[in-house]
Design a protein around this motif. Sequence first.
Motif, short mmCIF file in Angstrom:
data_model
loop_
_atom_site.label_atom_id
_atom_site.label_comp_id
_atom_site.label_asym_id
_atom_site.label_seq_id
_atom_site.Cartn_x
_atom_site.Cartn_y
_atom_site.Cartn_z
N ASN A 24 0.84 -1.19 0.00
CA ASN A 24 0.00 0.00 0.00
C ASN A 24 0.88 1.25 0.00
O ASN A 24 1.75 1.42 0.85
CB ASN A 24 -0.88 -0.03 1.25
CG ASN A 24 -1.97 1.02 1.19
OD1 ASN A 24 -1.75 2.11 0.69
ND2 ASN A 24 -3.14 0.68 1.69
N VAL A 26 0.35 4.38 0.67
CA VAL A 26 0.29 5.27 1.83
C VAL A 26 1.08 4.68 2.99
O VAL A 26 1.79 5.38 3.71
CB VAL A 26 -1.18 5.54 2.23
CG1 VAL A 26 -1.24 6.36 3.48
CG2 VAL A 26 -1.88 6.26 1.11
N HIS A 27 1.00 3.34 3.15
CA HIS A 27 1.82 2.70 4.19
C HIS A 27 3.30 2.95 3.91
O HIS A 27 4.07 3.24 4.83
CB HIS A 27 1.55 1.19 4.22
CG HIS A 27 0.21 0.84 4.76
ND1 HIS A 27 -0.30 -0.43 4.75
CD2 HIS A 27 -0.74 1.62 5.31
CE1 HIS A 27 -1.49 -0.43 5.29
NE2 HIS A 27 -1.79 0.80 5.63
N LEU A 30 4.22 6.39 4.96
CA LEU A 30 4.31 6.55 6.42
C LEU A 30 5.58 5.89 6.96
O LEU A 30 6.21 6.42 7.89
CB LEU A 30 3.07 5.95 7.09
CG LEU A 30 1.78 6.73 6.80
CD1 LEU A 30 0.58 6.04 7.43
CD2 LEU A 30 1.88 8.16 7.32
N VAL A 33 8.41 8.14 6.52
CA VAL A 33 8.46 9.15 7.58
C VAL A 33 9.23 8.61 8.78
O VAL A 33 10.02 9.33 9.41
CB VAL A 33 7.03 9.56 7.99
CG1 VAL A 33 7.08 10.50 9.16
CG2 VAL A 33 6.33 10.21 6.83
N ALA A 64 6.88 14.88 3.77
CA ALA A 64 5.99 13.73 3.95
C ALA A 64 4.55 14.09 3.55
O ALA A 64 3.87 13.30 2.89
CB ALA A 64 6.02 13.28 5.41
N ILE A 65 4.12 15.29 3.94
CA ILE A 65 2.76 15.74 3.59
C ILE A 65 2.65 15.85 2.07
O ILE A 65 1.64 15.45 1.47
CB ILE A 65 2.49 17.10 4.25
CG1 ILE A 65 2.51 16.96 5.77
CG2 ILE A 65 1.16 17.67 3.80
CD1 ILE A 65 1.40 16.17 6.34
N VAL A 68 2.33 12.37 0.56
CA VAL A 68 1.02 11.80 0.82
C VAL A 68 -0.04 12.45 -0.07
O VAL A 68 -0.88 11.77 -0.68
CB VAL A 68 0.71 11.99 2.32
CG1 VAL A 68 -0.74 11.89 2.57
CG2 VAL A 68 1.46 10.97 3.14
N LEU A 72 -2.40 10.72 -3.01
CA LEU A 72 -3.87 10.77 -2.98
C LEU A 72 -4.43 11.48 -4.21
O LEU A 72 -5.51 11.14 -4.67
CB LEU A 72 -4.35 11.48 -1.71
CG LEU A 72 -4.23 10.68 -0.43
CD1 LEU A 72 -4.98 11.38 0.67
CD2 LEU A 72 -4.76 9.27 -0.60
N GLU A 78 -5.33 2.21 -3.49
CA GLU A 78 -5.45 0.76 -3.45
C GLU A 78 -4.15 0.12 -3.91
O GLU A 78 -3.47 0.65 -4.78
CB GLU A 78 -6.60 0.31 -4.38
CG GLU A 78 -7.94 0.90 -4.04
CD GLU A 78 -8.38 0.56 -2.63
OE1 GLU A 78 -8.13 -0.56 -2.19
OE2 GLU A 78 -8.96 1.44 -1.98
N LEU B 146 0.92 15.08 10.27
CA LEU B 146 0.90 13.72 9.75
C LEU B 146 -0.12 12.87 10.50
O LEU B 146 -0.82 12.05 9.89
CB LEU B 146 2.30 13.13 9.89
CG LEU B 146 2.60 12.08 8.85
CD1 LEU B 146 2.67 12.71 7.50
CD2 LEU B 146 3.86 11.37 9.20
N PHE B 149 -3.50 13.49 9.17
CA PHE B 149 -3.70 12.77 7.91
C PHE B 149 -3.97 11.29 8.18
O PHE B 149 -4.87 10.69 7.58
CB PHE B 149 -2.48 12.92 7.00
CG PHE B 149 -2.53 12.00 5.83
CD1 PHE B 149 -3.33 12.30 4.74
CD2 PHE B 149 -1.85 10.80 5.84
CE1 PHE B 149 -3.41 11.43 3.68
CE2 PHE B 149 -1.93 9.94 4.78
CZ PHE B 149 -2.71 10.25 3.69
#
Lengths: 185, 393
Positions: A24, A26-27, A30, A33, A64-65, A68, A72, A78, B146, B149
Motif C-alpha cells: 500500500n 500510503v503505508h 508513512l 516518515v 511527507a505531507i 502523501v 492521494l 489501493e 501527519l 492525515f
Amino acid sequence: MTLPFAMIAVVTLSSAVAAMSLRNLVHCALCLVGTFGGLAALFLQLDAQFAGLAQVLVYVGAVAILIVFAILLTRGAEPAQQPIVAGSWFIGVAVAALTFGSLVVTVITSSAITSPAGPKPDVAADVTVKNIGARLMTDYVLPLEVVALLLTAALIGAVIIAMPNEAPDSKLKAESSKLKKSTNF
Amino acid sequence: MLDLCDQIFVLLKHWMLGWPIWPESVKPLVSILLSIVPIMLVFAGLFAIMTVLERKGLGRIQNRYGPNRVGPYGFLQFAADGIKALTKEDVVPRAADKVIHFLAPLVLIVPVFLAYSVLPFGRNMVPMDIDAGVLFFFAVGAATELAVFMAGWSSRNKYSLLGAMRAIAQMVSYEVPLIVSTITVVMMVGSLSTVKIVEAQADYSGQWPQWHLFTPWGFAGFVLFLIAAMAESNRSPFDLPEGESEIVAGYFLEYSGFKFALFFLAEYLGMFAVSGMAVTLFLGGWTAPLAFLSWLPSWLWFFAKLMALIFLFIWARGTVPRMRMDQLMNFAWKFMLPMALINILAAGLWHFLPAGMGRWMACSAVIGIPYILLGRGLVGGKQFAKRTYRFAE
C-alpha cells in the motif's frame, strides 16, 4: 557502537525496508516518515541540533505531507496488482551501491579520520545555530541566494501551472445574469 | 521565604533526587521522570478544568447556564465526561486501516507533549534548555499534521478524509506566518533558546516591563502569532476541519471512546503549548507585569498569562463566526504572510535606528501603512452595510 545508536539504526533501516516492500503506497509513505525521523534522531545523537530539527521540520512536516498529497491526488491508494520487485531492479541496486561506495570513500579519506590521533577539537561546541546562521549570511551568502531564487521560481511556476487559463467565473456570471433576467418579471 | 516560594518546585525536585533509594546509575532517568510527570499531570489537569470553564464561558456568552448539574456549579463535569469516554465502546469501522487508525491518536499526542519540554514555566524551571529551543518547538509541532492525515485517511470515510485535507491545508498555510512572526523575536534577541528570550525581556524601565509586546514589531508579531496559533490549533473561527454543519466532525469522525478523548486532549494541549510559546516570545515569560509585583512567584505569572491567553481563545470562539475555506486561504497568503514579512523589516529598522520617538513613529508607519493598504485592497471596493432581512426580522 552505543545502545541508542543501535536502536535508532534498527528503526531507521527497518522502516526503510518496509517503505520499499509494503504494497500500500500510503503505508510506504508513512514508513518513509519513520526513516526521516530515525535520521533526525541520528543527527540529534551526534549533537547536530540544527540539522536534526531542520530534518524533522522539513522532511516530516513538509515533504511527507507533499508525498502523501501527491499519492492521494494522482492515483487510488489501493494496492497495485504488479509484483513488488520491478524488472530492472539490478540498475537500482547498482546506483545504490555506487552512491554508498562513493560515500564510504569520502568519509574514510576525510581529514576528520585521517588526521593523527590526539585531542580532537570539540566540533559540537562550534556548530551552534548562531554560527550556522553567521556563516550562511557571510561566507555562503551566494549559494543561499541562488537556492532562494530557485525555490521562488519553482513556487511561481507551480502557481502559474495551477492557474486556470481563462477567467473562471466569466461563464458563470453570464449564466447567472441570464437567469436573473428571466426571473425578473 | 519569597525566594523559597519562587523556587519551591526546583528545590522539591532536588530533594527527591537526593533520596538515597536511587542507585547512581538511574539518577538521570529519575531526574527526567521528575520533570515529565508533573508537566503531564498539571496540563492534563488544566485540560480537565478548562473544558468546564470553556463551556461555562461559552454559555455565558450565549446567554445560557452551561453545565451546572455535576458537583458544585457543575465543576465536576470533566469527571463525568472522562468516565463516559473510558467506558464507551471503542468502535472501529470495518473498512478502516486498523493499524494506522490505532496509531493516529498516539502519533498526535506524543509531539504535543514534547512541545512542553522547551517552555520555561518559571525561573530555573525549564525541562530542557537547548540551543535551538524555538526550532524544537516548531519541529515537533510540524509532526502533528501527519497524525491528522493518518486519522482522516485510515477511517475510510469521505468526511474524515475531507476534514483531514482541510486540516492539513490550513495547518501548512498558517505555519508559515506563525514561524515568520517568530523570526522577529529571534532576530532581536539573537538566540533560539527560550530561556535567553525570556531573560532578554526581564528588565524594567521604571515600573514598566520591557516585553516585546510593547514595541511596534512586537505588537504586530504578537497579533499575527495569536491568529496563526488559533488556526494551528484548529480553534474557532478556524475550525473548518471539524465544521459540524458540513463534514460532521472532520478527521476524528470515526473515533469513539477514549481515542476520541485523546484527540480532544491533543487539541487543548496544543492550544496550551502554543499559548505558552506566545507568552515566552512576546509577554515576557515568567516575569512580572510591573516591577513592584516581582515578589510573587515566577511560575504564578507564567500560568496567569497562560490563562489570560486561553480566555482570549475562548472569547474568540464564542464571538467570531467560522470562516469559509477561500476566506481562510486568502487571509493566510494575501494578508498574514505579507504582514509577517513586513514585520521583519520593521524589526530590522527598530534595531538600527537610535532609540526615541522617531524610532517608534518610523516602525509604526512601516507596519501601519501596509496594514491599511492591504486591508483596503483585499476588500476590493465592496460596500459593507447593515444586513437587511426579508423574513427573519
